[in-house]
Design a protein around this motif. Structure first.
Motif, PDB file in Angstrom:
ATOM      1  N   ILE A 367      44.194  35.298  29.327  1.00 18.98           N
ATOM      2  CA  ILE A 367      43.176  35.578  30.498  1.00 18.98           C
ATOM      3  C   ILE A 367      43.872  35.257  31.681  1.00 18.98           C
ATOM      4  CG2 ILE A 367      41.044  34.303  31.320  1.00 18.98           C
ATOM      5  CD1 ILE A 367      40.359  33.608  28.558  1.00 18.98           C
ATOM      6  N   GLU A 368      44.804  34.619  31.985  1.00 15.93           N
ATOM      7  CA  GLU A 368      45.474  34.299  33.152  1.00 15.93           C
ATOM      8  C   GLU A 368      46.342  35.378  33.608  1.00 15.93           C
ATOM      9  OE1 GLU A 368      47.716  30.621  32.982  1.00 15.93           O
ATOM     10  OE2 GLU A 368      46.119  29.415  32.683  1.00 15.93           O
ATOM     11  N   LYS A 370      45.520  38.609  32.893  1.00 16.45           N
ATOM     12  CA  LYS A 370      44.769  39.530  33.374  1.00 16.45           C
ATOM     13  C   LYS A 370      44.304  39.315  34.456  1.00 16.45           C
ATOM     14  CE  LYS A 370      41.180  41.040  30.625  1.00 16.45           C
ATOM     15  NZ  LYS A 370      40.033  41.052  29.866  1.00 16.45           N
ATOM     16  N   ASN A 371      43.919  38.047  34.872  1.00 13.35           N
ATOM     17  CA  ASN A 371      43.490  37.538  36.397  1.00 13.35           C
ATOM     18  C   ASN A 371      44.646  38.084  37.124  1.00 13.35           C
ATOM     19  OD1 ASN A 371      41.052  37.106  35.188  1.00 13.35           O
ATOM     20  ND2 ASN A 371      41.619  34.757  34.971  1.00 13.35           N
ATOM     21  N   ARG A 374      44.822  41.435  38.002  1.00 17.83           N
ATOM     22  CA  ARG A 374      43.821  42.048  38.966  1.00 17.83           C
ATOM     23  C   ARG A 374      43.960  41.613  40.236  1.00 17.83           C
ATOM     24  NH1 ARG A 374      40.190  39.518  36.341  1.00 17.83           N
ATOM     25  NH2 ARG A 374      39.884  41.132  34.774  1.00 17.83           N
ATOM     26  N   GLN A 375      44.639  40.408  40.492  1.00 16.89           N
ATOM     27  CA  GLN A 375      44.923  39.903  41.812  1.00 16.89           C
ATOM     28  C   GLN A 375      46.050  40.547  42.461  1.00 16.89           C
ATOM     29  OE1 GLN A 375      45.300  35.589  41.882  1.00 16.89           O
ATOM     30  NE2 GLN A 375      45.037  35.370  43.821  1.00 16.89           N
TER      31      GLN A 375
END
Length: 456
Positions: A367-368, A370-371, A374-375
């Motif tokens: 999850i981290e 993916k984030n 995205r960032q």
């Protein structure tokens, strides 16, 4: 290009789009003769990197159907060419409540004929991934845009190795022999031999079909994972697609491009943990500790943990090609305290980073990652990556210059010792001979005098 894909007609029967229907289409396809190889250059398939999430998922075929456990138990996976073992199958009661819930979500989602590629990718990246290999056998080819008619059976695999350079084939044989960690501990000798034979054929076929691809050590780990999930025949096309869509940079003549890409880790650490980055730079460590994870998708490290490894493949197949670097970054940041507590030198730090723990909280880390993607998408930090790589080249030149100067100095010292030792040894030998001769003469004269004195 997206429009063409979205206009592809979807064929559904009145009932579920069942496997027998797909097999019917499969049997109509002419068996492909191995020497008559083709390339993606002549194919009308659109590379995955150009497909938007809004593209329809069910490209060129029927809506797939996920088998229920009753169906799975009645099917022998060996028909698909896979090497399987009794203890490999997951019983329904072995699934966690989250896994059962995810299977229900998957079945409900893929029943939608208008499912998008983005929604399919989300199923692979979200918690639990595709859950088990029976689902993966259905959805991995769909992620890779492979249709059933394209999966033509292949003949002649027994001799495929003759179509690639012998030195490459010999290296493949060595690496396959070292791929034992991918095989179940309960495997018989016959199953092990079958696995190694199929793994060799799998890689040789892809390399024969695409002569521009170069074999690299670690490719065998990716291929082994594909083989165990997909079986040989379907695995041929799945590995081919993965090689062209995700691994092509690793299969160039040199790893120069890969060496540069590894600095995405440093560029990302600069943003999420600058103190840790400063520590790594102080010990003069480059991010090449992540090379094996990047080029094998963690298949070398976690070969024995199939559940985790196959779940990681779900994630990477559903993500952009650079995602393994983002995962490596969040893993390094997660281990910051451990790294800071390590002896602050290159050797110790490199050893720690090359040894991944078995208890990493991967679902959280994914999850981290993916984030983080995205960032900070790759294009937003590409200039920083080039700057880090330039510094790496300068540093490597300095190291090479120091190493060469050290070598020349050692060579000079060696020659100096040789030159100095020869006359010294010769001088000593001459001195020893002179002393010996003089001593003998002195003793002889002394004896003569004594004897003369005694006679008188």
């Amino acid at each position: 290009m997206e429009a063409e894909n979205e206009e592809t007609p979807l064929t559904q029967s009145g009932t579920d789009a069942s496997t027998p229907t797909e097999n019917h289409n499969h049997n109509k396809v002419r068996k492909r003769n191995l020497p008559e190889s083709t390339s993606y250059a002549s194919s009308d398939r659109v590379p995955l990197v150009f497909l938007a999430d809004s593209t329809k998922a069910w490209y060129g075929g029927t809506v797939p159907r996920i088998p229920v456990f009753a169906d799975v138990a009645a099917v022998n996976k060996q028909q698909n060419g896979a090497v399987t073992y009794e203890n490999d199958r997951v019983a329904p009661d072995a699934l966690t409540s989250r896994e059962k819930m995810k299977l229900s979500v998957i079945r409900g989602s893929i029943a939608n004929p208008d499912l998008t590629l983005g929604e399919l990718r989300l199923l692979g990246t979200s918690s639990e991934g595709f859950v088990n290999d029976d689902v993966r056998r259905v959805l991995w080819p769909k992620l890779l845009r492979l249709t059933q008619p394209e999966l033509a059976p292949v003949d002649g695999l027994e001799t495929v190795h003759t179509y690639i350079p012998n030195e490459i084939y010999q290296q493949i044989l060595k690496d396959v022999a070292r791929s034992g960690s991918h095989i179940s501990q309960n495997a018989t000798e016959e199953e092990t031999e079958t696995f190694q034979e199929q793994l060799t054929q799998l890689m040789c076929w892809v390399l024969h079909r695409h002569s521009q691809l170069n074999y690299y050590q670690g490719y065998n780990d990716v291929a082994a994972t594909v083989l165990l999930v997909m079986g040989l025949q379907t695995g041929l096309y799945v590995l081919e697609s993965i090689s062209l869509e995700f691994l092509e940079r690793f299969m160039e003549k040199t790893m120069e491009k890969v060496n540069q890409e590894l600095f995405y880790i440093f560029a990302l650490l600069e943003r999420v943990h600058p103190t840790l980055l400063e520590h790594l730079e102080n010990v003069e460590l480059f991010p090449h500790f992540a090379l094996a994870e990047y080029t094998t998708w963690y298949a070398h490290k976690y070969a024995e943990n199939r559940k985790l490894l196959h779940r990681l493949f779900d994630f990477f197949l559903s993500s952009p090609p650079f995602m393994p670097l983002y995962l490596s970054t969040v893993i390094v940041a997660h281990r910051a305290a451990e790294i800071f507590n390590t002896t602050p030198d290159m050797g110790h730090t490199h050893k720690v980073l090359c040894t991944l723990p078995d208890d990493l909280p991967f679902e959280t880390l994914l999850i981290e990652a993916k984030n983080l993607y995205r960032q900070y998408p790759p294009e937003s930090i590409s200039n920083d990556v080039k700057d880090y790589d330039y510094k790496r080249k300068i540093k490597e030149q300095e190291w090479k210059a120091k190493a060469e100067a050290s070598r020349l100095e050692r060579e000079r010292q060696r020659k100096l010792k040789v030159v100095q030792s020869k006359p010294r040894l010769s001088y000593r030998i001459r001195n020893y001979k002179t002393i010996t001769v003089v001593t003998i003469l002195a003793l002889g004269i002394y004896a003569f005098i004594r004897s003369s004195t005694g006679l008188n």
